[in-house]
Design a protein around this motif. Structure first.
Motif, PDB file in Angstrom:
ATOM      1  N   PRO A   1     -14.527  -5.067  -0.582  1.00  0.00           N
ATOM      2  CA  PRO A   1     -13.072  -5.073  -0.663  1.00  0.00           C
ATOM      3  C   PRO A   1     -12.431  -4.015   0.229  1.00  0.00           C
ATOM      4  CG  PRO A   1     -14.038  -5.238  -2.850  1.00  0.00           C
ATOM      5  CD  PRO A   1     -15.165  -4.919  -1.913  1.00  0.00           C
ATOM      6  N   VAL A   2     -11.257  -4.339   0.784  1.00  0.00           N
ATOM      7  CA  VAL A   2     -10.497  -3.410   1.615  1.00  0.00           C
ATOM      8  C   VAL A   2      -9.101  -3.259   1.012  1.00  0.00           C
ATOM      9  CG1 VAL A   2     -11.769  -3.940   3.719  1.00  0.00           C
ATOM     10  CG2 VAL A   2      -9.731  -5.266   3.140  1.00  0.00           C
ATOM     11  N   ARG A   3      -8.426  -2.184   1.396  1.00  0.00           N
ATOM     12  CA  ARG A   3      -7.106  -1.903   0.832  1.00  0.00           C
ATOM     13  C   ARG A   3      -6.023  -1.879   1.905  1.00  0.00           C
ATOM     14  NH1 ARG A   3      -8.080   2.836  -3.797  1.00  0.00           N
ATOM     15  NH2 ARG A   3      -9.249   1.468  -5.213  1.00  0.00           N
ATOM     16  N   GLY A   4      -4.789  -2.049   1.454  1.00  0.00           N
ATOM     17  CA  GLY A   4      -3.643  -1.918   2.339  1.00  0.00           C
ATOM     18  C   GLY A   4      -3.475  -3.067   3.308  1.00  0.00           C
ATOM     19  N   VAL A   5      -3.939  -4.258   2.923  1.00  0.00           N
ATOM     20  CA  VAL A   5      -3.818  -5.432   3.787  1.00  0.00           C
ATOM     21  C   VAL A   5      -2.501  -6.132   3.474  1.00  0.00           C
ATOM     22  CG1 VAL A   5      -4.900  -7.561   4.547  1.00  0.00           C
ATOM     23  CG2 VAL A   5      -6.311  -5.669   3.735  1.00  0.00           C
ATOM     24  N   ALA A   6      -1.681  -6.349   4.493  1.00  0.00           N
ATOM     25  CA  ALA A   6      -0.357  -6.916   4.261  1.00  0.00           C
ATOM     26  C   ALA A   6      -0.124  -8.147   5.125  1.00  0.00           C
ATOM     27  CB  ALA A   6       0.725  -5.877   4.566  1.00  0.00           C
ATOM     28  N   PRO A   7       0.489  -9.190   4.566  1.00  0.00           N
ATOM     29  CA  PRO A   7       0.899 -10.336   5.376  1.00  0.00           C
ATOM     30  C   PRO A   7       1.785  -9.868   6.524  1.00  0.00           C
ATOM     31  CG  PRO A   7       1.064 -10.891   3.053  1.00  0.00           C
ATOM     32  CD  PRO A   7       0.777  -9.418   3.122  1.00  0.00           C
ATOM     33  N   GLY A   8       1.583 -10.450   7.692  1.00  0.00           N
ATOM     34  CA  GLY A   8       2.327 -10.049   8.885  1.00  0.00           C
ATOM     35  C   GLY A   8       1.520  -9.160   9.805  1.00  0.00           C
TER      36      GLY A   8
ATOM     37  N   PRO B 254       1.446   4.249 -17.326  1.00  0.00           N
ATOM     38  CA  PRO B 254       0.792   4.563 -18.609  1.00  0.00           C
ATOM     39  C   PRO B 254      -0.399   5.508 -18.461  1.00  0.00           C
ATOM     40  CG  PRO B 254       1.298   2.228 -18.484  1.00  0.00           C
ATOM     41  CD  PRO B 254       1.582   2.785 -17.134  1.00  0.00           C
ATOM     42  N   ASP B 255      -1.142   5.397 -17.370  1.00  0.00           N
ATOM     43  CA  ASP B 255      -2.308   6.265 -17.192  1.00  0.00           C
ATOM     44  C   ASP B 255      -1.974   7.544 -16.425  1.00  0.00           C
ATOM     45  OD1 ASP B 255      -1.891   5.318 -14.659  1.00  0.00           O
ATOM     46  OD2 ASP B 255      -3.826   4.306 -14.458  1.00  0.00           O
ATOM     47  N   GLY B 256      -0.700   7.696 -16.045  1.00  0.00           N
ATOM     48  CA  GLY B 256      -0.271   8.903 -15.348  1.00  0.00           C
ATOM     49  C   GLY B 256      -0.676   8.959 -13.890  1.00  0.00           C
ATOM     50  N   LYS B 257      -1.319   7.906 -13.380  1.00  0.00           N
ATOM     51  CA  LYS B 257      -1.768   7.899 -11.983  1.00  0.00           C
ATOM     52  C   LYS B 257      -0.697   7.307 -11.064  1.00  0.00           C
ATOM     53  CE  LYS B 257      -6.689   7.620 -13.089  1.00  0.00           C
ATOM     54  NZ  LYS B 257      -7.963   6.843 -12.923  1.00  0.00           N
ATOM     55  N   PRO B 258      -0.787   7.597  -9.774  1.00  0.00           N
ATOM     56  CA  PRO B 258       0.208   7.077  -8.827  1.00  0.00           C
ATOM     57  C   PRO B 258       0.213   5.560  -8.789  1.00  0.00           C
ATOM     58  CG  PRO B 258      -1.130   8.788  -7.810  1.00  0.00           C
ATOM     59  CD  PRO B 258      -1.785   8.454  -9.110  1.00  0.00           C
ATOM     60  N   ARG B 259       1.375   5.011  -8.426  1.00  0.00           N
ATOM     61  CA  ARG B 259       1.475   3.567  -8.254  1.00  0.00           C
ATOM     62  C   ARG B 259       1.760   3.257  -6.785  1.00  0.00           C
ATOM     63  NH1 ARG B 259       4.895   2.177 -13.696  1.00  0.00           N
ATOM     64  NH2 ARG B 259       5.939   4.096 -13.061  1.00  0.00           N
ATOM     65  N   TYR B 260       1.360   2.057  -6.390  1.00  0.00           N
ATOM     66  CA  TYR B 260       1.466   1.641  -5.003  1.00  0.00           C
ATOM     67  C   TYR B 260       2.162   0.290  -4.924  1.00  0.00           C
ATOM     68  CZ  TYR B 260      -2.180   5.177  -4.375  1.00  0.00           C
ATOM     69  OH  TYR B 260      -2.899   6.351  -4.375  1.00  0.00           O
ATOM     70  N   VAL B 261       2.729  -0.011  -3.773  1.00  0.00           N
ATOM     71  CA  VAL B 261       3.343  -1.322  -3.581  1.00  0.00           C
ATOM     72  C   VAL B 261       2.237  -2.358  -3.451  1.00  0.00           C
ATOM     73  CG1 VAL B 261       4.749  -2.764  -2.065  1.00  0.00           C
ATOM     74  CG2 VAL B 261       5.412  -0.393  -2.498  1.00  0.00           C
ATOM     75  N   LEU B 262       2.269  -3.372  -4.334  1.00  0.00           N
ATOM     76  CA  LEU B 262       1.261  -4.424  -4.337  1.00  0.00           C
ATOM     77  C   LEU B 262       1.777  -5.715  -3.732  1.00  0.00           C
ATOM     78  CD1 LEU B 262      -0.124  -4.048  -7.986  1.00  0.00           C
ATOM     79  CD2 LEU B 262      -0.914  -2.884  -5.903  1.00  0.00           C
ATOM     80  N   ASP B 263       3.059  -5.971  -3.885  1.00  0.00           N
ATOM     81  CA  ASP B 263       3.606  -7.251  -3.432  1.00  0.00           C
ATOM     82  C   ASP B 263       5.094  -7.084  -3.132  1.00  0.00           C
ATOM     83  OD1 ASP B 263       3.646  -9.923  -2.782  1.00  0.00           O
ATOM     84  OD2 ASP B 263       3.940 -10.612  -4.843  1.00  0.00           O
TER      85      ASP B 263
ATOM     86  N   GLY C  53       0.794  -1.226   0.000  1.00  0.00           N
ATOM     87  CA  GLY C  53       0.000   0.000   0.000  1.00  0.00           C
ATOM     88  C   GLY C  53       0.822   1.270   0.000  1.00  0.00           C
ATOM     89  N   GLN C  54       2.144   1.139   0.117  1.00  0.00           N
ATOM     90  CA  GLN C  54       3.010   2.319   0.146  1.00  0.00           C
ATOM     91  C   GLN C  54       2.971   3.056  -1.186  1.00  0.00           C
ATOM     92  OE1 GLN C  54       7.010   1.470   1.474  1.00  0.00           O
ATOM     93  NE2 GLN C  54       7.876   3.235   0.405  1.00  0.00           N
TER      94      GLN C  54
END
Length: 379
Positions: free
Chosen positions: A341-348, A264-273, A252-253
């Motif tokens: 759906p929820v966002r920013g869920v990380a193992p650990g 490509p779409d000019g939008k921000p990217r986030y850490v997914l994995d 989620g960072q």
């Protein structure tokens, strides 16, 4: 009924005093309730700094002195117990190992589980104390059948039951939270401390991770784990940047990715994995952060373990909100599905289940399923 209203006889209480205002007022209230209270400050650092950095850090020499002065004002015996080695092994080393494995741990939960309500409580009981008192905002409620439940604090704005979700019924039987059943603002707690003559009334709260006083988690991990250069890739596997250690990222960072190639779409990217196996960090659009289900391991129940599937609310971080879920314990693993759906869920991370205000239990997130792809991410 609450724990404070149902204890008819005076107890021998060990009050954990961090040197902050909450634990000082909690100890004072325990004395006022008629209990025989002894204060203890836990020395958790082998090399404590003399002064904290603003509101960061704790367990410094300054904190132990503040705790001692508060105990003197309250009029209770006071001791300093050295649990630095236990804290290093059970909390700090666990924190480093989890990040090295690509997971995002919560050291406060681990400290409550392993230090305050394991090492400290075990020692307290061995010395003849009946309960451990802390300044956490939560409630222990005694049921008619004699069992105890952990509930959210009366004031949701200050509720800390999430980090206490690792406590079992035996530990709850010896836990005391004098601040949990009063609806008061932090300003009122500080005013109460001032009325009691406690010098910590205006002391800033401790934030962030206590053993990283400067707040630089990435720097701390880099010093412990060393630099390990790797690739930052998009969802197709195309390299879009590089990093100096996958441990420096969390799911989620958004900030600090230092990606030169725009999306490509000019939008921000986030850490997914985060993959520790090949030292790769995958980034992508915000929509790809949506998680529809997860599995969690090492469940700990605040009472009897639930049987069969059930509907609960879940909290996924210390200061997060609630979300509706269905959950079932299958062969020791908690299987959870989200109503939305929820966002920013990380193992650990820890997931804590609630039935109304009651804490059902806690477990450590092991895998997640993305809502957009139904692909399970396992770290």
């Amino acid at each position: 009924m609450t724990e404070t209203s149902q204890r008819s006889r005076p107890l021998r209480v060990l009050a954990a005093m961090s040197g902050g205002v909450d634990s000082a007022v909690a100890a004072a209230r325990a004395v006022e309730a008629g209990h025989d209270v002894t204060g203890v400050h836990l020395a958790l650092s082998a090399n404590p700094q003399s002064f904290r950095t603003g509101a960061r850090g704790c367990c410094t020499i300054e904190d132990s002195r503040d705790a001692r002065r508060a105990a003197d004002v309250i009029g209770i015996p006071f001791y300093v117990w050295d649990l630095a080695e236990r804290f290093r092994e059970d909390v700090v080393e666990d924190f480093v190992a989890e990040y090295e494995a690509g997971r995002t741990p919560n050291p406060c939960l681990r400290c409550n589980e392993k230090i305050k309500f394991a090492a400290l409580l075990d020692k307290a009981l061995a010395l003849g104390f009946d309960a451990v008192c802390t300044g956490h905002y939560a409630q222990v409620i005694l049921r008619e059948d004699g069992t105890r439940e952990l509930h959210r604090a009366s004031d949701m704005a200050k509720d800390q039951s999430y980090v206490l979700g690792v406590l079992d019924e035996k530990q709850l039987a010896h836990a005391m939270f004098p601040l949990g059943d009063t609806v008061t603002t932090k300003e009122e707690i500080r005013a109460e401390a001032e009325r009691r003559g406690l010098a910590v009334a205006k002391k800033p709260d401790s934030h962030d991770i206590c053993f990283i006083a400067d707040g630089d988690t990435q720097g701390f991990l880099a010093r412990r784990l060393g630099r390990a250069e790797g690739d930052i890739v998009d969802e197709s596997g195309t390299k879009v940047g590089s990093h100096e250690g996958a441990y420096g990222f969390t799911i989620g960072q958004r900030k600090g990715l230092r990606i030169g190639t725009p999306a490509p779409d000019g939008k921000p990217r986030y850490v997914l994995d985060i993959s520790p196996v090949d030292n790769t960090v995958t980034v992508g659009p915000a929509a790809s952060l949506d998680v529809s289900a997860l599995t969690a391991i090492k469940p700990r129940w605040c009472g009897t373990a639930p049987s069969g599937p059930g509907t609960y609310t879940a909290q996924l971080r210390a200061h997060g909100g609630e979300t509706e879920v269905t959950a079932e314990l299958v062969d020791g693993t908690l299987e959870v599905s989200f109503a939305a759906p929820v966002r920013g869920v990380a193992p650990g991370q820890a997931i804590v289940l609630y039935d109304g205000t009651r804490v059902v239990g806690s477990a450590t997130i092991a895998t997640t399923v993305r809502a957009t792809t139904a692909r399970r991410l396992n770290v």
